[in-house]
Design a protein around this motif. Structure first.
Motif, short mmCIF file in Angstrom:
data_model
loop_
_atom_site.label_atom_id
_atom_site.label_comp_id
_atom_site.label_asym_id
_atom_site.label_seq_id
_atom_site.Cartn_x
_atom_site.Cartn_y
_atom_site.Cartn_z
N ASP A 60 0.83 -1.21 0.00
CA ASP A 60 0.00 0.00 0.00
C ASP A 60 0.87 1.26 0.00
O ASP A 60 0.61 2.20 -0.75
CB ASP A 60 -0.91 -0.04 1.23
N VAL A 63 2.52 1.75 -3.45
CA VAL A 63 1.56 2.25 -4.43
C VAL A 63 1.33 3.75 -4.22
O VAL A 63 1.31 4.53 -5.17
CB VAL A 63 0.23 1.46 -4.36
N ASP A 64 1.18 4.17 -2.95
CA ASP A 64 1.01 5.59 -2.64
C ASP A 64 2.21 6.40 -3.12
O ASP A 64 2.06 7.47 -3.70
CB ASP A 64 0.83 5.81 -1.14
N LYS A 65 3.42 5.89 -2.87
CA LYS A 65 4.63 6.60 -3.28
C LYS A 65 4.71 6.71 -4.80
O LYS A 65 5.06 7.76 -5.34
CB LYS A 65 5.88 5.91 -2.75
N MET A 66 4.38 5.63 -5.50
CA MET A 66 4.42 5.66 -6.96
C MET A 66 3.44 6.69 -7.51
O MET A 66 3.75 7.41 -8.47
CB MET A 66 4.13 4.27 -7.52
N GLU A 67 2.27 6.77 -6.90
CA GLU A 67 1.27 7.75 -7.33
C GLU A 67 1.79 9.17 -7.13
O GLU A 67 1.65 10.03 -8.00
CB GLU A 67 -0.03 7.54 -6.55
N LEU A 68 2.40 9.43 -5.97
CA LEU A 68 2.96 10.75 -5.71
C LEU A 68 4.09 11.08 -6.68
O LEU A 68 4.20 12.22 -7.14
CB LEU A 68 3.46 10.85 -4.26
N ASP A 69 4.94 10.09 -6.98
CA ASP A 69 6.03 10.31 -7.93
C ASP A 69 5.48 10.68 -9.31
O ASP A 69 6.02 11.58 -9.98
CB ASP A 69 6.91 9.07 -8.05
N GLU A 70 4.42 10.00 -9.74
CA GLU A 70 3.81 10.30 -11.03
C GLU A 70 3.23 11.72 -11.04
O GLU A 70 3.39 12.45 -12.02
CB GLU A 70 2.72 9.28 -11.36
N LYS A 71 2.56 12.09 -9.96
CA LYS A 71 2.00 13.44 -9.88
C LYS A 71 3.10 14.49 -9.89
O LYS A 71 2.98 15.53 -10.54
CB LYS A 71 1.14 13.60 -8.62
N GLN A 72 4.20 14.20 -9.19
CA GLN A 72 5.33 15.14 -9.16
C GLN A 72 5.93 15.29 -10.54
O GLN A 72 6.26 16.39 -10.98
CB GLN A 72 6.41 14.66 -8.17
N ASP A 74 4.39 14.85 -13.42
CA ASP A 74 3.45 15.63 -14.22
C ASP A 74 3.56 17.11 -13.89
O ASP A 74 3.52 17.96 -14.78
CB ASP A 74 2.01 15.14 -14.00
#
Length: 94
Positions: A60, A63-72, A74
């Motif tokens: 979990d 997954v949260d870290k990967m989502e934040l990395d993607e947002k960063q 972008d």
């Protein structure tokens, strides 16, 4: 550089560690959040096996870290585009 010796309890097991004084609050908060997620999974899914719970929390968190990395990424791309656009406008004005 001040280092503190602290103990963090995760899933009913204590872990001794040395941390920088300025990082203590963050490390303790991370320990609390891990324990909260463990409790949440235990209550939600009725799982008592600590290894399973820790694996679910680790998954979990990643997954949260990967989502934040993607947002960063972008956000970085968007900022770069805007800077290039402004540079173009400035160059045209000169």
């Amino acid at each position: 550089m001040d280092e503190l010796s602290i103990r963090i309890k995760i899933a009913d097991r204590e872990y001794p560690m040395k941390v920088k004084a300025e990082d203590e609050a963050r490390v303790r908060s991370a320990g609390r959040q891990i324990n909260e997620r463990i409790k949440s999974y235990r209550e939600r899914f009725g799982i008592d096996d600590k290894q399973d719970l820790l694996a679910m929390v680790a998954f979990d968190c990643l997954v949260d870290k990967m989502e934040l990395d993607e947002k960063q990424y972008d956000t970085d791309e968007s900022v770069l585009e805007k800077i290039n656009h402004l540079n173009s406008i400035i160059n045209q004005a000169l």
